[in-house]
Design a protein around this motif. Structure first.
Motif, PDB file in Angstrom:
ATOM      1  N   PRO A   1       0.830  -1.205   0.000  1.00 30.54           N
ATOM      2  CA  PRO A   1       0.000   0.000   0.000  1.00 30.54           C
ATOM      3  C   PRO A   1       0.863   1.253   0.000  1.00 30.54           C
ATOM      4  O   PRO A   1       1.953   1.273   0.572  1.00 30.54           O
ATOM      5  CB  PRO A   1      -0.784  -0.123   1.308  1.00 30.54           C
ATOM      6  CG  PRO A   1       0.117  -0.894   2.207  1.00 30.54           C
ATOM      7  CD  PRO A   1       0.838  -1.862   1.307  1.00 30.54           C
ATOM      8  N   VAL A   2       0.389   2.295  -0.659  1.00 32.44           N
ATOM      9  CA  VAL A   2       1.015   3.611  -0.617  1.00 32.44           C
ATOM     10  C   VAL A   2       0.066   4.495   0.173  1.00 32.44           C
ATOM     11  O   VAL A   2      -1.067   4.743  -0.253  1.00 32.44           O
ATOM     12  CB  VAL A   2       1.261   4.174  -2.033  1.00 32.44           C
ATOM     13  CG1 VAL A   2       1.859   5.568  -1.968  1.00 32.44           C
ATOM     14  CG2 VAL A   2       2.146   3.227  -2.833  1.00 32.44           C
ATOM     15  N   ILE A   3       0.534   4.914   1.346  1.00 27.54           N
ATOM     16  CA  ILE A   3      -0.309   5.672   2.268  1.00 27.54           C
ATOM     17  C   ILE A   3      -0.052   7.165   2.099  1.00 27.54           C
ATOM     18  O   ILE A   3       1.108   7.607   2.071  1.00 27.54           O
ATOM     19  CB  ILE A   3      -0.028   5.249   3.734  1.00 27.54           C
ATOM     20  CG1 ILE A   3      -0.142   3.724   3.895  1.00 27.54           C
ATOM     21  CG2 ILE A   3      -0.943   6.000   4.702  1.00 27.54           C
ATOM     22  CD1 ILE A   3      -1.512   3.158   3.608  1.00 27.54           C
ATOM     23  N   GLY A   4      -1.115   7.926   1.989  1.00 27.62           N
ATOM     24  CA  GLY A   4      -1.002   9.379   1.843  1.00 27.62           C
ATOM     25  C   GLY A   4      -0.785  10.073   3.173  1.00 27.62           C
ATOM     26  O   GLY A   4      -0.826   9.453   4.247  1.00 27.62           O
ATOM     27  N   GLU A   5      -0.563  11.369   3.123  1.00 23.96           N
ATOM     28  CA  GLU A   5      -0.338  12.166   4.329  1.00 23.96           C
ATOM     29  C   GLU A   5      -1.520  12.108   5.285  1.00 23.96           C
ATOM     30  O   GLU A   5      -1.356  12.286   6.493  1.00 23.96           O
ATOM     31  CB  GLU A   5      -0.034  13.608   3.950  1.00 23.96           C
ATOM     32  CG  GLU A   5       1.312  13.779   3.272  1.00 23.96           C
ATOM     33  CD  GLU A   5       1.612  15.217   2.921  1.00 23.96           C
ATOM     34  OE1 GLU A   5       0.907  16.129   3.407  1.00 23.96           O
ATOM     35  OE2 GLU A   5       2.559  15.446   2.154  1.00 23.96           O
ATOM     36  N   ASP A   6      -2.703  11.859   4.747  1.00 27.24           N
ATOM     37  CA  ASP A   6      -3.902  11.785   5.578  1.00 27.24           C
ATOM     38  C   ASP A   6      -4.085  10.415   6.235  1.00 27.24           C
ATOM     39  O   ASP A   6      -5.053  10.188   6.946  1.00 27.24           O
ATOM     40  CB  ASP A   6      -5.138  12.143   4.760  1.00 27.24           C
ATOM     41  CG  ASP A   6      -5.373  11.195   3.582  1.00 27.24           C
ATOM     42  OD1 ASP A   6      -4.551  10.270   3.377  1.00 27.24           O
ATOM     43  OD2 ASP A   6      -6.360  11.408   2.859  1.00 27.24           O
ATOM     44  N   GLY A   7      -3.145   9.484   5.982  1.00 23.96           N
ATOM     45  CA  GLY A   7      -3.231   8.152   6.581  1.00 23.96           C
ATOM     46  C   GLY A   7      -4.076   7.172   5.780  1.00 23.96           C
ATOM     47  O   GLY A   7      -4.186   6.013   6.152  1.00 23.96           O
ATOM     48  N   GLU A   8      -4.653   7.645   4.702  1.00 28.30           N
ATOM     49  CA  GLU A   8      -5.477   6.784   3.858  1.00 28.30           C
ATOM     50  C   GLU A   8      -4.638   6.183   2.740  1.00 28.30           C
ATOM     51  O   GLU A   8      -3.690   6.803   2.256  1.00 28.30           O
ATOM     52  CB  GLU A   8      -6.643   7.570   3.257  1.00 28.30           C
ATOM     53  CG  GLU A   8      -7.640   8.065   4.281  1.00 28.30           C
ATOM     54  CD  GLU A   8      -8.342   6.929   5.011  1.00 28.30           C
ATOM     55  OE1 GLU A   8      -8.741   5.948   4.359  1.00 28.30           O
ATOM     56  OE2 GLU A   8      -8.488   7.031   6.246  1.00 28.30           O
ATOM     57  N   MET A   9      -5.023   4.985   2.322  1.00 30.08           N
ATOM     58  CA  MET A   9      -4.326   4.329   1.219  1.00 30.08           C
ATOM     59  C   MET A   9      -4.694   5.027  -0.087  1.00 30.08           C
ATOM     60  O   MET A   9      -5.870   5.196  -0.394  1.00 30.08           O
ATOM     61  CB  MET A   9      -4.701   2.849   1.152  1.00 30.08           C
ATOM     62  CG  MET A   9      -3.892   2.097   0.124  1.00 30.08           C
ATOM     63  SD  MET A   9      -4.120   0.308   0.169  1.00 30.08           S
ATOM     64  CE  MET A   9      -5.877   0.170  -0.047  1.00 30.08           C
ATOM     65  N   GLN A  10      -3.666   5.437  -0.828  1.00 25.40           N
ATOM     66  CA  GLN A  10      -3.878   6.139  -2.086  1.00 25.40           C
ATOM     67  C   GLN A  10      -3.740   5.211  -3.287  1.00 25.40           C
ATOM     68  O   GLN A  10      -4.446   5.359  -4.273  1.00 25.40           O
ATOM     69  CB  GLN A  10      -2.864   7.286  -2.225  1.00 25.40           C
ATOM     70  CG  GLN A  10      -2.888   8.261  -1.073  1.00 25.40           C
ATOM     71  CD  GLN A  10      -4.193   9.012  -0.966  1.00 25.40           C
ATOM     72  OE1 GLN A  10      -4.692   9.539  -1.950  1.00 25.40           O
ATOM     73  NE2 GLN A  10      -4.769   9.047   0.216  1.00 25.40           N
TER      74      GLN A  10
END
Length: 64
Positions: free
Chosen positions: A47-56
């Motif tokens: 997974p690539v996690i964004g700055e918001d903690g959500e998976m992008q």
């Protein structure tokens, strides 16, 4: 395809990398019609996690 789908579902559910079992496939041998060479690869999904903690995204990797 079934194993790939399950791996992607595990990554989406856990937000953790998932390594799949080794796979084999045949690739055509250049200049030898109908001849194939066996190759092995080890696929994985991360997974690539964004700055918001959500998976992008999910990064699909393989090693031959």
């Amino acid at each position: 395809m079934r194993n790939v789908k399950r791996s992607l579902q595990r990554v989406m559910g856990s937000k953790q990398p998932d390594a799949m079992a080794m796979h084999t496939y045949g690739i055509a041998v250049s200049g030898r019609p109908g001849a194939f060479q066996e190759k092995w690869w080890s696929p994985g999904n991360t997974p690539v996690i964004g700055e918001d903690g959500e998976m992008q995204w999910i990064s699909i990797t393989s090693r031959a």
